[in-house]
Structures are given as C-alpha cells and as structure tokens.
Design an enzyme around this catalytic site. Structure first.
Site, mmCIF file in Angstrom:
data_model
loop_
_atom_site.group_PDB
_atom_site.id
_atom_site.type_symbol
_atom_site.label_atom_id
_atom_site.label_comp_id
_atom_site.label_asym_id
_atom_site.label_seq_id
_atom_site.Cartn_x
_atom_site.Cartn_y
_atom_site.Cartn_z
ATOM 1 N N SER A 142 38.505 47.745 33.425
ATOM 2 C CA SER A 142 38.588 46.604 34.331
ATOM 3 C C SER A 142 37.246 46.450 35.019
ATOM 4 C CB SER A 142 39.682 46.843 35.392
ATOM 5 O OG SER A 142 39.613 45.896 36.439
ATOM 6 N N TYR A 155 44.555 52.104 41.079
ATOM 7 C CA TYR A 155 44.013 51.303 39.981
ATOM 8 C C TYR A 155 42.535 51.609 39.770
ATOM 9 C CZ TYR A 155 43.281 47.150 37.062
ATOM 10 O OH TYR A 155 42.978 46.289 36.021
#
Length: 273
Positions: A142, A155
């Site tokens: 990401s 995350y």
C-alpha cells in the site's frame, strides 16, 4: 522480463478487487489462472467471467492456514501445471486506536496482510527456483507501506513489512530469473473497507463517543475516496506491465509523493553530521 503467456498464475484474494483486476489482465495476456479467496460466491462469479478466455481453477483458502495453503498449491499445480507467477494480494483494511488493540486484532491483520504473503513465498519460491523456469512474484502492499498516512498502526505495520520483504527478496533473486514487484496502490475502487469490517475482530475496549465519531468519519471518507479511485482493471494493467518490464515498485498514482519526500528528508536530517 517475464512473458506471462502460457504460465500459471496463483492469485490470492483473486475473486474481488485488485486481485480480480489482475486476473482479467493476465487472462487476456494468455496466462492460466488459479484464483483463491474466502468468498466462495465471488470465486464462482470470477470463474464464470474468465473461463471462456483461459483455463481457471478456484479454491477457497485462508492464507493464514499453512497446511491448507500447501494442499491448495499442490491441487492447483496438478490441475494447471507449475505456478511461476505468484500474486500475494489478499489483504484487509481498518483497525482501531492503538490503546484499544488486542492480540486477536494483531494476529488477524498481520496474519492476513503480512504472514499471508510470507506463506505464499514459503509455499512457492523453492519450487520456482528449483524448476529454473523463471517467473515473477507480486506482493500487494500500500502507499501506507511507504510513509505514515493515518491508516492506523495495524495496517501500516503490516504494509511496511510487505514493502521491506519485497525489497529484500528483489535484491536476492535478481540472478535467479525470478522478478519481484511490490504494489503500493493509492485509492482503488474496491469495497475492501466494507468487506474487512464484516470479519475483523472487535477492539479490546469500547471506543469513546469521540473515537466512534472519528472512526465513522474516516470510514465514510475512505469509502468515498475509494469509489473515486483507480479502477481495478487499470491497476491490473499496471501490474502486468511491471511484470513484463521487471519493475520493483508499482504505484497507481502520485498521492504519496510529498509524504515519501517528507519521510526521506526526516531520515536524512536525523543522521549525524
């Protein structure tokens, strides 16, 4: 450079979102597909869509389950031949304030986002190297794996891990004929937030009213941002091009540019003179 024509691709999270976009592009390029996912109805839809283009096999799999992963890999290769294109793409989003996290939450998020990638590499890399036919590995991270974005501790930790793993693997495998890419997408038009929320463990203590309000606002903001993001098919095309050109980093936009510059400058400024 890796030509995907005739190769077998193994795609985790392959029935939805980015995984499906990758699958569509690979199918049109002549690759055979193994799609694995927890979402059985989505697997059926993906197979129905793609089976007229190429050979497709689907399997339900929790990427955290190492024994099931190995059994699925064996079944996939019996059906479609040696896997030489590996896409460690399954992932989840979300989280909670750091002081409300639990071990269960850490295990779930890290287990899927990072250990799932490790399990894919452990399952297939030795086979790929021993066969000597080259290939390519793509790990989905990401933009939040390159600089802190406010995506939360869980995350961010998992995605930083995927980036570091990919960079090290890329350096080590350069002479083997196996390429490595790390996908660091910005907003992509998927429903990952909604799907993750349905399965994620709950925080260890109730959120305060203020925390609930901020969390709801962030979910609404992120959901709207993703709706306006890059299409999954466009991301799949970027991934295919990166495989063909053996490119390490895959970005879907430039939204992280300033954050990456700021982090890099902060690292350099902290060094002794």
């Amino acid at each position: 450079m890796t030509d995907v024509q005739g190769r077998t691709a193994f795609i985790t999270g392959g029935a939805n979102g980015i995984g499906l976009g990758i699958a569509r592009n690979l199918a049109r390029a002549g690759a055979k597909l193994v799609l694995v996912d927890l979402d059985v109805p989505a697997l059926a839809r993906a197979k129905a869509e793609l089976q007229d283009i190429t050979q497709v096999e689907t399997f339900q799999l929790d990427v955290r389950d190492r024994d099931a992963y190995a059994a699925t890999a064996d079944a996939a290769e019996r059906a479609l031949g040696p896997v030489s294109l590996l896409f460690n793409n399954a992932g989840v989003a979300g989280g909670a304030p750091a002081e409300k996290l639990t071990y269960e939450m850490w295990d779930w998020y890290i287990g899927i986002n990072l250990i799932g990638v490790i399990n894919g590499i452990q399952t297939f890399l030795r086979r790929m190297v021993e066969r000597g036919q080259g290939g390519h590995i793509v790990n989905t991270a990401s933009g939040a794996g390159l600089a802190v974005t406010g995506s939360g501790v869980l995350y961010t930790t998992s995605k930083y891990g995927v980036v570091g793993l990919s960079e090290a693997l890329h350096a080590e495998l350069q002479s083997s004929g196996i390429g490595v890419s790390v996908l660091c997408p910005g907003p992509v038009a998927t429903d990952i937030i909604e799907r993750s929320a349905k399965s994620a463990p709950k925080p260890g203590a109730p959120l305060s009213e203020e925390q609930q309000r901020r969390a709801a606002e962030r979910r609404a903001h992120m959901t709207q941002l993703l709706k306006q993001g890059t299409s999954i098919d466009a991301v799949g095309a970027m991934v295919l091009e990166a495989i063909r050109t053996n490119r390490l980093y895959i970005h879907t936009d430039r939204l992280m540019e300033e954050a990456i510059k700021a982090r890099t400058q902060a690292l350099l400024d902290a060094m002794p003179s």
